[in-house]
Design a protein around this motif. Structure first.
Motif, short mmCIF file in Angstrom:
data_model
loop_
_atom_site.label_atom_id
_atom_site.label_comp_id
_atom_site.label_asym_id
_atom_site.label_seq_id
_atom_site.Cartn_x
_atom_site.Cartn_y
_atom_site.Cartn_z
N GLN A 1 56.80 -33.47 16.42
CA GLN A 1 56.08 -32.80 17.50
C GLN A 1 55.92 -31.31 17.24
OE1 GLN A 1 57.78 -33.66 21.46
NE2 GLN A 1 58.67 -35.40 20.38
N LEU A 2 54.80 -30.79 17.66
CA LEU A 2 54.56 -29.36 17.54
C LEU A 2 55.31 -28.64 18.67
CD1 LEU A 2 52.90 -27.11 16.12
CD2 LEU A 2 51.21 -27.40 17.92
N ALA A 3 56.20 -27.74 18.31
CA ALA A 3 56.97 -27.02 19.32
C ALA A 3 56.39 -25.62 19.58
CB ALA A 3 58.43 -26.90 18.87
N GLY A 4 55.60 -25.13 18.64
CA GLY A 4 55.02 -23.80 18.82
C GLY A 4 54.36 -23.31 17.55
N VAL A 5 53.56 -22.25 17.72
CA VAL A 5 52.85 -21.65 16.58
C VAL A 5 53.07 -20.13 16.62
CG1 VAL A 5 50.59 -21.29 15.51
CG2 VAL A 5 51.09 -23.46 16.64
N ALA A 6 53.53 -19.58 15.52
CA ALA A 6 53.80 -18.14 15.45
C ALA A 6 53.03 -17.54 14.28
CB ALA A 6 55.30 -17.90 15.28
N VAL A 7 52.24 -16.52 14.57
CA VAL A 7 51.37 -15.90 13.57
C VAL A 7 51.62 -14.39 13.54
CG1 VAL A 7 48.97 -15.56 12.86
CG2 VAL A 7 49.61 -17.59 14.14
N LEU A 8 51.71 -13.83 12.36
CA LEU A 8 51.88 -12.38 12.28
C LEU A 8 50.59 -11.67 12.66
CD1 LEU A 8 53.85 -10.11 11.44
CD2 LEU A 8 52.87 -10.25 9.14
N VAL A 9 49.49 -12.00 11.97
CA VAL A 9 48.20 -11.36 12.24
C VAL A 9 47.14 -12.41 12.51
CG1 VAL A 9 46.41 -9.82 11.33
CG2 VAL A 9 48.80 -9.45 10.69
N GLU A 10 46.49 -12.32 13.65
CA GLU A 10 45.34 -13.20 13.89
C GLU A 10 44.09 -12.34 13.77
OE1 GLU A 10 44.10 -14.32 17.83
OE2 GLU A 10 45.70 -13.13 18.74
N THR A 11 42.97 -12.99 13.56
CA THR A 11 41.76 -12.20 13.39
C THR A 11 40.65 -12.66 14.33
OG1 THR A 11 39.99 -11.71 11.83
CG2 THR A 11 41.31 -13.62 11.36
N GLU A 12 39.87 -11.71 14.78
CA GLU A 12 38.75 -12.01 15.66
C GLU A 12 37.67 -12.68 14.84
OE1 GLU A 12 38.39 -10.18 19.34
OE2 GLU A 12 36.88 -8.84 18.45
N HIS A 13 37.00 -13.66 15.43
CA HIS A 13 35.97 -14.38 14.68
C HIS A 13 34.99 -15.01 15.65
CE1 HIS A 13 38.16 -17.85 15.97
NE2 HIS A 13 39.26 -17.21 15.63
N ALA A 14 33.82 -15.35 15.11
CA ALA A 14 32.75 -15.90 15.95
C ALA A 14 32.99 -17.37 16.28
CB ALA A 14 31.42 -15.74 15.22
N ASP A 15 33.64 -18.09 15.36
CA ASP A 15 33.81 -19.54 15.56
C ASP A 15 34.87 -19.86 16.61
OD1 ASP A 15 32.01 -20.08 13.40
OD2 ASP A 15 33.63 -19.43 12.08
N GLU A 16 34.85 -21.10 16.98
CA GLU A 16 35.81 -21.56 17.97
C GLU A 16 37.23 -21.62 17.37
OE1 GLU A 16 36.44 -25.35 20.91
OE2 GLU A 16 34.76 -25.37 19.50
N GLN A 17 38.18 -21.21 18.14
CA GLN A 17 39.57 -21.25 17.71
C GLN A 17 40.07 -22.70 17.78
OE1 GLN A 17 42.50 -20.72 16.09
NE2 GLN A 17 42.14 -18.58 16.65
N LEU A 18 40.65 -23.17 16.68
CA LEU A 18 41.10 -24.57 16.64
C LEU A 18 42.48 -24.76 17.27
CD1 LEU A 18 40.04 -25.38 12.96
CD2 LEU A 18 38.91 -26.19 15.02
N ILE A 19 43.23 -23.67 17.35
CA ILE A 19 44.60 -23.74 17.87
C ILE A 19 44.63 -23.07 19.24
CG2 ILE A 19 46.97 -22.91 17.48
CD1 ILE A 19 46.31 -25.02 15.50
#
Lengths: 276, 276
Positions: free
Chosen positions: B225-243
């Motif tokens: 099971q997915l318990a969480g998602v941790a990202v250091l740097v996310e980036t702005e983008h035109a496409d739809e976010q999958l997460i």
């Protein structure tokens, strides 16, 4: 707010453990706790004695105006033996045998408690030498490199097999892998090291030492110096060893696929001067 | 040997910090120091208060025969803001700009002090949830994964792009990378996770979330099971976010190659419930 000794001891212990190999001026603690330097000195004596008594590490005091206190990782022989014993027990399980006589070690490299101990042993062995960088090659050596780096408070540099756009301009070398005698490539970002830096190289596994030798050659391209070599598991082999000075914790003697047995012994840590 | 309170405080602080998220019976300390449980309780009260006062973490006491004490990482909002500020300052330097608008981050991922703080923030955010494994994909996410793992005391599992003989039998999936829309492969050793485990996935950089989504799909293959998602740097983008649900520390808005500027803001950490 004025701090009690008991509170200072707890906080200073955390602070020192969080800042290994760093000279901390006594004034920093004196200001932090609004306490006299003499009280801080007494606190540090208690911490120093406890760290030594329990084998946590060393506390070095540098006198004078530019002086201070430095926590250095130091693992006792007794604890190193225990770690080597635990590693051998773990690695000796027959279900680690993979086709071709390989050993499954990935779980061990992902175990934070084990890696912390492995990192502390190697950091202890090199704590008194000037080390600027820990270098390893992707992917398996990375956890060991970071574990050492945290205890020595120096950056990690990861050599890759391929060039990635996110690495910027790179230096690349070709080398002959020790056991398979194939030509392989190593790539490292140009900005990852500066000329003159002293580098400790590490990896999870070493046969003839071809990969280590490749990293050594890469160091030369950067005008850096080899400060040491740390290996988790070395393996016995018929060919000549390419690397002369290294520390290892475990030695793999023989893998018998038919009988499903794995013969391990202690590495060269104690015979090669990793001693107290 | 009988231990003084001051010595016990130093040693217990080290012990607790070295064993995060682990319930330690009071009898262990009582035996270790040849002291009464009541004295140990008093020691722990001092440690607890100092840990909270200085933002080191939390000390949870579980009463009863099966009880004990547990150190949990907990970084204060103030310290998280400081870290985000430091990260933004570091990442905003124009010399990090690479051809193609990429950002050089490798040095940051190799910096043990920064990684320790990043690991502690994410560990704090997930400390109260049951997490069994930290998962990342080779190579850049590995240092973050290990930093979190050390503070949560759980193993790290590294997904690879290729299959290696040392991984034993593997599970492999294909997925579509978010931004380039290419078919890519992910490989993970069969023995790296058990059915039912709760997994925190992490990476250094996330655009549309294609790689994260690939890891999510891989989890399903393992019945995890997915318990969480941790990202250091996310980036702005035109496409739809999958997460949908993730925590990020920094957001990359725009890279202007001509002007050589990098526009960064705070990530979603504070808006997404990473708060105290």
């Amino acid at each position: 707010m004025k701090w009690k000794r008991s509170e200072r001891l707890v906080d200073m212990t955390h602070y020192l453990l969080d800042h290994p190999q760093q000279l901390i001026p006594l004034t920093l603690f004196a200001d932090m706790y609004q306490s006299a330097k003499s009280s801080i000195s007494e606190d540090l004596t208690i911490i120093k004695e406890t760290f030594e008594e329990k084998g946590i590490g060393l506390l070095m005091t540098v006198p004078g105006a530019a002086g201070g206190v430095k926590y250095m990782p130091k693992m006792r022989d007794e604890a190193v033996r225990e770690l080597i014993h635990d590693l051998m027990e773990e690695l000796g399980h027959s279900d680690r045998l993979l086709p071709g006589g390989y050993l499954y070690m990935t779980d061990l490299l992902g175990n934070p408690e084990m890696m912390n101990r492995v990192g502390k042993v190697f950091a202890s062995a090199f704590a008194k030498e000037p080390i600027d960088v820990i270098m390893t090659v992707a992917t398996k050596g990375i956890s060991i490199a970071h574990a050492i780096a945290r205890h020595l408070n120096v950056p990690v540099v990861v050599v890759r097999r391929d060039s990635k756009v996110t690495e910027g301009s790179t230096v690349s070398i070709n080398y002959v892998s020790g056991s398979s005698r194939r030509i392989q490539t190593m790539v490292l970002s140009k900005r990852s090291m500066k000329s003159g830096q002293r580098v400790l190289i590490t990896d999870d596994f070493m046969k003839v030492g071809g990969t280590m030798n490749g990293m050594k050659n890469l160091l030369e391209e950067f005008n850096c110096q080899l400060a040491g070599v740390a290996v988790l598991v070395e393996t016995e082999h018929a060919d000549e060893q390419l690397i002369e000075n290294y520390l290892s914790l475990v030695k793999l003697h023989e893998v018998n696929e038919k009988e499903r047995t794995i013969a391990l012994t202690e590495g060269n840590y104690f015979s090669k001067g990793g001693k107290e």
